[in-house]
Design a protein around this motif. Sequence first.
Motif, PDB file in Angstrom:
ATOM      1  N   SER A  57     -13.498  42.688  44.157  1.00  0.00           N
ATOM      2  CA  SER A  57     -13.831  41.409  43.525  1.00  0.00           C
ATOM      3  C   SER A  57     -12.615  40.699  42.944  1.00  0.00           C
ATOM      4  O   SER A  57     -12.684  39.506  42.621  1.00  0.00           O
ATOM      5  CB  SER A  57     -14.878  41.626  42.423  1.00  0.00           C
ATOM      6  N   GLN A  58     -11.479  41.404  42.822  1.00  0.00           N
ATOM      7  CA  GLN A  58     -10.288  40.815  42.199  1.00  0.00           C
ATOM      8  C   GLN A  58      -9.159  40.565  43.187  1.00  0.00           C
ATOM      9  O   GLN A  58      -8.477  39.535  43.107  1.00  0.00           O
ATOM     10  CB  GLN A  58      -9.775  41.727  41.079  1.00  0.00           C
ATOM     11  N   TYR A  59      -8.930  41.491  44.112  1.00  0.00           N
ATOM     12  CA  TYR A  59      -7.772  41.418  45.004  1.00  0.00           C
ATOM     13  C   TYR A  59      -8.195  41.169  46.448  1.00  0.00           C
ATOM     14  O   TYR A  59      -9.206  41.690  46.916  1.00  0.00           O
ATOM     15  CB  TYR A  59      -6.978  42.732  44.961  1.00  0.00           C
ATOM     16  N   MET A  60      -7.361  40.400  47.155  1.00  0.00           N
ATOM     17  CA  MET A  60      -7.498  40.244  48.592  1.00  0.00           C
ATOM     18  C   MET A  60      -6.153  40.569  49.230  1.00  0.00           C
ATOM     19  O   MET A  60      -5.122  39.995  48.869  1.00  0.00           O
ATOM     20  CB  MET A  60      -7.902  38.824  48.970  1.00  0.00           C
ATOM     21  N   VAL A  61      -6.191  41.492  50.183  1.00  0.00           N
ATOM     22  CA  VAL A  61      -5.000  41.911  50.915  1.00  0.00           C
ATOM     23  C   VAL A  61      -5.201  41.577  52.388  1.00  0.00           C
ATOM     24  O   VAL A  61      -6.271  41.840  52.951  1.00  0.00           O
ATOM     25  CB  VAL A  61      -4.753  43.426  50.752  1.00  0.00           C
ATOM     26  N   GLY A  62      -4.184  41.001  53.009  1.00  0.00           N
ATOM     27  CA  GLY A  62      -4.239  40.720  54.435  1.00  0.00           C
ATOM     28  C   GLY A  62      -2.939  41.120  55.101  1.00  0.00           C
ATOM     29  O   GLY A  62      -1.861  40.971  54.515  1.00  0.00           O
ATOM     30  N   LEU A  63      -3.033  41.662  56.321  1.00  0.00           N
ATOM     31  CA  LEU A  63      -1.830  42.036  57.063  1.00  0.00           C
ATOM     32  C   LEU A  63      -2.120  41.947  58.550  1.00  0.00           C
ATOM     33  O   LEU A  63      -3.261  42.078  58.985  1.00  0.00           O
ATOM     34  CB  LEU A  63      -1.364  43.440  56.682  1.00  0.00           C
ATOM     35  N   ALA A  64      -1.066  41.720  59.336  1.00  0.00           N
ATOM     36  CA  ALA A  64      -1.267  41.573  60.775  1.00  0.00           C
ATOM     37  C   ALA A  64      -0.007  41.939  61.536  1.00  0.00           C
ATOM     38  O   ALA A  64       1.121  41.756  61.049  1.00  0.00           O
ATOM     39  CB  ALA A  64      -1.669  40.144  61.121  1.00  0.00           C
ATOM     40  N   VAL A  65      -0.219  42.452  62.747  1.00  0.00           N
ATOM     41  CA  VAL A  65       0.821  42.614  63.762  1.00  0.00           C
ATOM     42  C   VAL A  65       0.398  41.761  64.941  1.00  0.00           C
ATOM     43  O   VAL A  65      -0.702  41.941  65.475  1.00  0.00           O
ATOM     44  CB  VAL A  65       0.992  44.084  64.180  1.00  0.00           C
ATOM     45  N   VAL A  66       1.261  40.818  65.344  1.00  0.00           N
ATOM     46  CA  VAL A  66       0.903  39.806  66.337  1.00  0.00           C
ATOM     47  C   VAL A  66       1.958  39.772  67.434  1.00  0.00           C
ATOM     48  O   VAL A  66       3.157  39.657  67.149  1.00  0.00           O
ATOM     49  CB  VAL A  66       0.803  38.408  65.685  1.00  0.00           C
ATOM     50  N   ASP A  67       1.513  39.850  68.692  1.00  0.00           N
ATOM     51  CA  ASP A  67       2.420  39.717  69.841  1.00  0.00           C
ATOM     52  C   ASP A  67       1.923  38.554  70.690  1.00  0.00           C
ATOM     53  O   ASP A  67       0.898  38.654  71.359  1.00  0.00           O
ATOM     54  CB  ASP A  67       2.454  41.010  70.661  1.00  0.00           C
ATOM     55  N   GLN A  82      -7.770  36.826  39.753  1.00  0.00           N
ATOM     56  CA  GLN A  82      -7.893  36.622  38.309  1.00  0.00           C
ATOM     57  C   GLN A  82      -6.652  35.980  37.701  1.00  0.00           C
ATOM     58  O   GLN A  82      -6.742  35.099  36.852  1.00  0.00           O
ATOM     59  CB  GLN A  82      -8.185  37.960  37.622  1.00  0.00           C
ATOM     60  N   THR A  83      -5.465  36.417  38.143  1.00  0.00           N
ATOM     61  CA  THR A  83      -4.223  35.906  37.552  1.00  0.00           C
ATOM     62  C   THR A  83      -3.535  34.855  38.411  1.00  0.00           C
ATOM     63  O   THR A  83      -2.652  34.139  37.924  1.00  0.00           O
ATOM     64  CB  THR A  83      -3.226  37.055  37.315  1.00  0.00           C
ATOM     65  N   GLY A  84      -3.900  34.785  39.697  1.00  0.00           N
ATOM     66  CA  GLY A  84      -3.244  33.856  40.607  1.00  0.00           C
ATOM     67  C   GLY A  84      -1.945  34.372  41.190  1.00  0.00           C
ATOM     68  O   GLY A  84      -1.296  33.684  41.979  1.00  0.00           O
ATOM     69  N   GLN A 277     -15.987  28.199  48.485  1.00  0.00           N
ATOM     70  CA  GLN A 277     -14.964  27.620  47.608  1.00  0.00           C
ATOM     71  C   GLN A 277     -13.642  28.312  47.909  1.00  0.00           C
ATOM     72  O   GLN A 277     -13.536  29.534  47.812  1.00  0.00           O
ATOM     73  CB  GLN A 277     -15.326  27.799  46.138  1.00  0.00           C
ATOM     74  N   THR A 278     -12.628  27.547  48.291  1.00  0.00           N
ATOM     75  CA  THR A 278     -11.341  28.133  48.665  1.00  0.00           C
ATOM     76  C   THR A 278     -10.396  28.197  47.470  1.00  0.00           C
ATOM     77  O   THR A 278     -10.459  27.366  46.556  1.00  0.00           O
ATOM     78  CB  THR A 278     -10.688  27.328  49.798  1.00  0.00           C
ATOM     79  N   HIS A 279      -9.503  29.198  47.521  1.00  0.00           N
ATOM     80  CA  HIS A 279      -8.531  29.411  46.444  1.00  0.00           C
ATOM     81  C   HIS A 279      -7.123  29.419  47.065  1.00  0.00           C
ATOM     82  O   HIS A 279      -6.743  28.445  47.699  1.00  0.00           O
ATOM     83  CB  HIS A 279      -8.850  30.716  45.717  1.00  0.00           C
ATOM     84  N   TRP A 280      -6.381  30.490  46.862  1.00  0.00           N
ATOM     85  CA  TRP A 280      -5.023  30.560  47.409  1.00  0.00           C
ATOM     86  C   TRP A 280      -5.063  30.514  48.933  1.00  0.00           C
ATOM     87  O   TRP A 280      -5.973  31.042  49.573  1.00  0.00           O
ATOM     88  CB  TRP A 280      -4.341  31.848  46.943  1.00  0.00           C
ATOM     89  N   ARG A 281      -4.047  29.881  49.515  1.00  0.00           N
ATOM     90  CA  ARG A 281      -3.994  29.703  50.964  1.00  0.00           C
ATOM     91  C   ARG A 281      -2.720  30.295  51.532  1.00  0.00           C
ATOM     92  O   ARG A 281      -1.622  30.021  51.034  1.00  0.00           O
ATOM     93  CB  ARG A 281      -4.046  28.208  51.305  1.00  0.00           C
ATOM     94  N   ARG A 282      -2.862  31.089  52.591  1.00  0.00           N
ATOM     95  CA  ARG A 282      -1.702  31.460  53.397  1.00  0.00           C
ATOM     96  C   ARG A 282      -1.559  30.408  54.490  1.00  0.00           C
ATOM     97  O   ARG A 282      -2.484  30.183  55.269  1.00  0.00           O
ATOM     98  CB  ARG A 282      -1.865  32.846  54.020  1.00  0.00           C
ATOM     99  N   HIS A 283      -0.398  29.767  54.529  1.00  0.00           N
ATOM    100  CA  HIS A 283      -0.226  28.606  55.397  1.00  0.00           C
ATOM    101  C   HIS A 283       1.071  28.716  56.188  1.00  0.00           C
ATOM    102  O   HIS A 283       2.108  29.130  55.657  1.00  0.00           O
ATOM    103  CB  HIS A 283      -0.180  27.330  54.544  1.00  0.00           C
TER     104      HIS A 283
END
Length: 329
Positions: A57-67, A82-84, A277-283
């Motif tokens: 509920s607090q953290y979101m982790v994302g990772l990828a390997v792309v070819d 919670q803290t941004g 509702q969107t928050h932080w964005r990886r762009h």
Amino acid sequence: MKNLFEHGKPRYGRFKVVPQCIDIHDFHYVSPFKRHITGLEKNLRFKSFQFISLNNSQYMVGLAVVDLGWVGHGFFYCHDLQTGKVLEHSFLQPFGKHTHVCNHQVGSSSFKKSSFLIEIKKTATGRLVKVRRGKHLLLDATIGIKDTEPLVLCSPTGASGWTYTHKQTALSVTGSLYFNQQAIDLKNQQFVAALDDTCGILRPETAWHWLSLSGMDRTGQRLGINLASGVNETFVSENSLWLNGKIFELPAVLFEQQAKNQWRIYSADGGIELSIQTHWRRHEAKNFGVVASQFNQWVSTISGTITCQDSRVDIDAQMGLLEQHYAKW
């Protein structure tokens, strides 16, 4: 299923099991004008990636390997809702240098650039994931897949291409996340994980929307959602709901942005009605003419309802990911 391909052609449909082998050399690639496409040209048109998310509920982790043939890409991020606070690393390698995506059922994938390293080991029971930056371990996780039915499908794409995907959500996870000078126990902090293994001869210019959710519903059931538009819409759909590991197919949906940080996702029959509702964005926005990408992936809060097989699932402010992607490759 031993091999995705039969007599040089991919098998199409939704499947119960993951193919043991997906080897691009087994695919007989022919252009609309009956020209056989082989060698370097074939390899450059083949795209593959593995994306993994972990969240509570607090953290979101994302990772990828792309070819992508022309370029290899590896990224990792962790966002504290919670803290941004955000930790993010993203690197490119020309022509897939030090980038390997394993599309078989069992094997290892990796991305390396300087001191940054992602390693994903696929086993019969799950994933072993490690992310490092220099001497610092960022993530050491074990993800279990045995108690969750997989979404496995392959669909025709464009004139002579195809798209394969294997996805699972709301998976158990153990290990540690190292963030903000602390070691976070993934099991004790009730993290769940989602997997996305995708490959194929994709459209040279394409765009899609995607939503992924892993969490719990109001009754305490493990809840997973995967919704997409713009991809895998010929013959089969990847839209799916998971409840306690059991998968249910869902109808087509429309992604509609209503305000800067507000989206609506809904189906024509009214069975799916979600507010995001969107928050932080990886762009990322890169335009090299021949190759281009406009990528947005938002950490999001998802609420609403899904009616499936006469049962209603209520979703109350669950953490998830919303993605909007345009690519020319």
